[in-house]
Design a protein around this motif. Sequence first.
Motif, mmCIF file in Angstrom:
data_model
loop_
_atom_site.group_PDB
_atom_site.id
_atom_site.type_symbol
_atom_site.label_atom_id
_atom_site.label_comp_id
_atom_site.label_asym_id
_atom_site.label_seq_id
_atom_site.Cartn_x
_atom_site.Cartn_y
_atom_site.Cartn_z
ATOM 1 N N GLY A 151 5.024 -0.536 8.873
ATOM 2 C CA GLY A 151 4.993 -1.991 8.781
ATOM 3 C C GLY A 151 5.777 -2.441 7.571
ATOM 4 O O GLY A 151 6.844 -1.904 7.266
ATOM 5 N N ASN A 152 5.233 -3.401 6.834
ATOM 6 C CA ASN A 152 5.928 -3.941 5.675
ATOM 7 C C ASN A 152 5.644 -3.159 4.395
ATOM 8 O O ASN A 152 6.091 -3.534 3.328
ATOM 9 C CB ASN A 152 5.539 -5.408 5.462
ATOM 10 C CG ASN A 152 6.365 -6.080 4.388
ATOM 11 O OD1 ASN A 152 5.851 -6.515 3.379
ATOM 12 N ND2 ASN A 152 7.682 -6.136 4.603
ATOM 13 N N CYS A 153 4.881 -2.062 4.492
ATOM 14 C CA CYS A 153 4.616 -1.203 3.326
ATOM 15 C C CYS A 153 5.346 0.118 3.514
ATOM 16 O O CYS A 153 6.331 0.200 4.231
ATOM 17 C CB CYS A 153 3.115 -0.991 3.152
ATOM 18 S SG CYS A 153 2.198 -2.477 2.707
ATOM 19 N N ARG A 209 0.330 -15.589 14.861
ATOM 20 C CA ARG A 209 1.154 -14.626 15.591
ATOM 21 C C ARG A 209 1.289 -13.351 14.768
ATOM 22 O O ARG A 209 2.068 -13.284 13.824
ATOM 23 C CB ARG A 209 2.525 -15.221 15.891
ATOM 24 C CG ARG A 209 2.475 -16.470 16.764
ATOM 25 C CD ARG A 209 3.854 -16.917 17.173
ATOM 26 N NE ARG A 209 4.510 -15.919 18.006
ATOM 27 C CZ ARG A 209 5.742 -16.060 18.494
ATOM 28 N NH1 ARG A 209 6.431 -17.149 18.229
ATOM 29 N NH2 ARG A 209 6.273 -15.134 19.246
ATOM 30 N N LEU A 210 0.501 -12.363 15.136
ATOM 31 C CA LEU A 210 0.525 -11.082 14.446
ATOM 32 C C LEU A 210 0.892 -9.985 15.437
ATOM 33 O O LEU A 210 0.255 -9.846 16.484
ATOM 34 C CB LEU A 210 -0.833 -10.776 13.818
ATOM 35 C CG LEU A 210 -1.233 -11.580 12.587
ATOM 36 C CD1 LEU A 210 -2.657 -11.220 12.180
ATOM 37 C CD2 LEU A 210 -0.272 -11.323 11.438
ATOM 38 N N ASP A 211 1.920 -9.228 15.121
ATOM 39 C CA ASP A 211 2.301 -8.076 15.940
ATOM 40 C C ASP A 211 1.647 -6.848 15.330
ATOM 41 O O ASP A 211 2.251 -6.117 14.543
ATOM 42 C CB ASP A 211 3.819 -7.948 15.976
ATOM 43 C CG ASP A 211 4.274 -6.872 16.951
ATOM 44 O OD1 ASP A 211 3.472 -6.472 17.820
ATOM 45 O OD2 ASP A 211 5.423 -6.408 16.833
ATOM 46 N N VAL A 212 0.392 -6.617 15.678
ATOM 47 C CA VAL A 212 -0.409 -5.542 15.100
ATOM 48 C C VAL A 212 -1.064 -4.767 16.229
ATOM 49 O O VAL A 212 -1.555 -5.358 17.195
ATOM 50 C CB VAL A 212 -1.504 -6.106 14.161
ATOM 51 C CG1 VAL A 212 -2.354 -4.986 13.580
ATOM 52 C CG2 VAL A 212 -0.872 -6.916 13.041
ATOM 53 N N PHE A 216 0.695 0.146 13.730
ATOM 54 C CA PHE A 216 1.823 -0.670 13.300
ATOM 55 C C PHE A 216 1.393 -2.097 13.009
ATOM 56 O O PHE A 216 0.375 -2.581 13.506
ATOM 57 C CB PHE A 216 2.933 -0.670 14.361
ATOM 58 C CG PHE A 216 2.532 -1.304 15.667
ATOM 59 C CD1 PHE A 216 2.759 -2.652 15.907
ATOM 60 C CD2 PHE A 216 1.944 -0.543 16.668
ATOM 61 C CE1 PHE A 216 2.398 -3.236 17.107
ATOM 62 C CE2 PHE A 216 1.569 -1.121 17.878
ATOM 63 C CZ PHE A 216 1.794 -2.476 18.099
ATOM 64 N N SER A 217 2.182 -2.752 12.169
ATOM 65 C CA SER A 217 1.952 -4.158 11.837
ATOM 66 C C SER A 217 3.289 -4.864 11.741
ATOM 67 O O SER A 217 4.345 -4.259 11.926
ATOM 68 C CB SER A 217 1.181 -4.283 10.514
ATOM 69 O OG SER A 217 1.974 -3.806 9.443
ATOM 70 N N ASP A 218 3.244 -6.150 11.436
ATOM 71 C CA ASP A 218 4.465 -6.939 11.303
ATOM 72 C C ASP A 218 5.390 -6.353 10.247
ATOM 73 O O ASP A 218 4.941 -5.822 9.228
ATOM 74 C CB ASP A 218 4.121 -8.375 10.920
ATOM 75 C CG ASP A 218 3.724 -9.193 12.136
ATOM 76 O OD1 ASP A 218 4.614 -9.684 12.825
ATOM 77 O OD2 ASP A 218 2.512 -9.313 12.383
ATOM 78 N N ASP A 219 6.682 -6.479 10.484
ATOM 79 C CA ASP A 219 7.666 -6.011 9.513
ATOM 80 C C ASP A 219 7.851 -7.004 8.374
ATOM 81 O O ASP A 219 8.158 -6.626 7.254
ATOM 82 C CB ASP A 219 9.019 -5.797 10.195
ATOM 83 C CG ASP A 219 8.890 -4.889 11.390
ATOM 84 O OD1 ASP A 219 8.549 -3.724 11.202
ATOM 85 O OD2 ASP A 219 9.115 -5.363 12.513
ATOM 86 N N GLY A 241 0.808 -1.212 0.000
ATOM 87 C CA GLY A 241 0.000 0.000 0.000
ATOM 88 C C GLY A 241 0.841 1.262 0.000
ATOM 89 O O GLY A 241 2.068 1.228 0.125
ATOM 90 N N SER A 242 0.160 2.402 -0.124
ATOM 91 C CA SER A 242 0.812 3.702 -0.100
ATOM 92 C C SER A 242 -0.209 4.737 0.362
ATOM 93 O O SER A 242 -1.411 4.475 0.334
ATOM 94 C CB SER A 242 1.350 4.071 -1.500
ATOM 95 O OG SER A 242 0.294 4.538 -2.321
#
Length: 299
Positions: A240-242, A274-277, A262-265, A46-47
């Motif tokens: 996060g990863n975006c 297991r989600l770090d969100v 924030f979300s997982d890297d 995303g952006s």
Amino acid sequence: MTNAARDLIRMTAVCRSWQASLANKRIKCPICLMLTEEIQGRRCWGSPLSWLVTYALDFETRLFNPFSRTRIPLPSLSTIAEEEDCSPGELFEYSLRKLILCTSPEDDCIVLANTSDGWFFAKPSDEAWTLIGLSDHNDLDDAIYFEGNFYGRLHTGEIVFWEATHPKVVGFAPPPPDLRYFYPGIIINYLFDLGGNLCIACRHVDTYYVTVGFVIFKLDMDTKSWEKIYSLGDRSLFLGNCSTFAIAAADYPGCKPNCIYFSDDSPLLGPTTRLDVGIYDCQNLKLEKQREIVIFVSE
């Protein structure tokens, strides 16, 4: 996308008073689930510019606008795969970490590609991706297009600089103060633009690699010194990863100001429990783990 969902998005884009009146109205179906024909079998990033950057197993890379359904092709990633000596599947699952849309596609936009062997950038008008020149022992961990130039962070925490027309990396600023001893675990840093200031967000994680807090620094571009800041003001930060970006919370109903979403890297390419969100409130320093992920979109 259903007509009702499309009408709701358009109505919230009219003005802030309309947004406020529709604040309790949300699209119940995630936007990506409405676009299965367009993004099926593709990895998506995303952006904040209303566009997705997508990549498929045939090396085809493109920009996609989920509202207008407009597609803009980017140079094929096949040349990067040849350089890294990997198959389409390996590039799809392992080597390609993220694609970052830096500027609006209305202009001749710039996209950054982060792979296991380095960083590349390209425009839709280019024939191939350009490698950003770095020595092997100083890999780039993060990068941003800021005020017309590129800035990146090395493994050492040092900030580097390069021009789009001349991708030779030079040193720009020392790393921010090391706060590793204040928190358990590892610090992961993200570059972002906060109201015209180049900032870095330090994510602190515990021994299980779960987020426990954040610290933010602002860089003085003249003195090359860092200042710790304690508030995002009326902005919300997404990382996060975006792409990592800050938005005016008032422009997005339901979005909390002075908070970090924030979300997982790591890319999630399969089911996981297991989600770090979550959401981190910069004012009261509280962390709220989220079971429901709310997607904010703008047309």
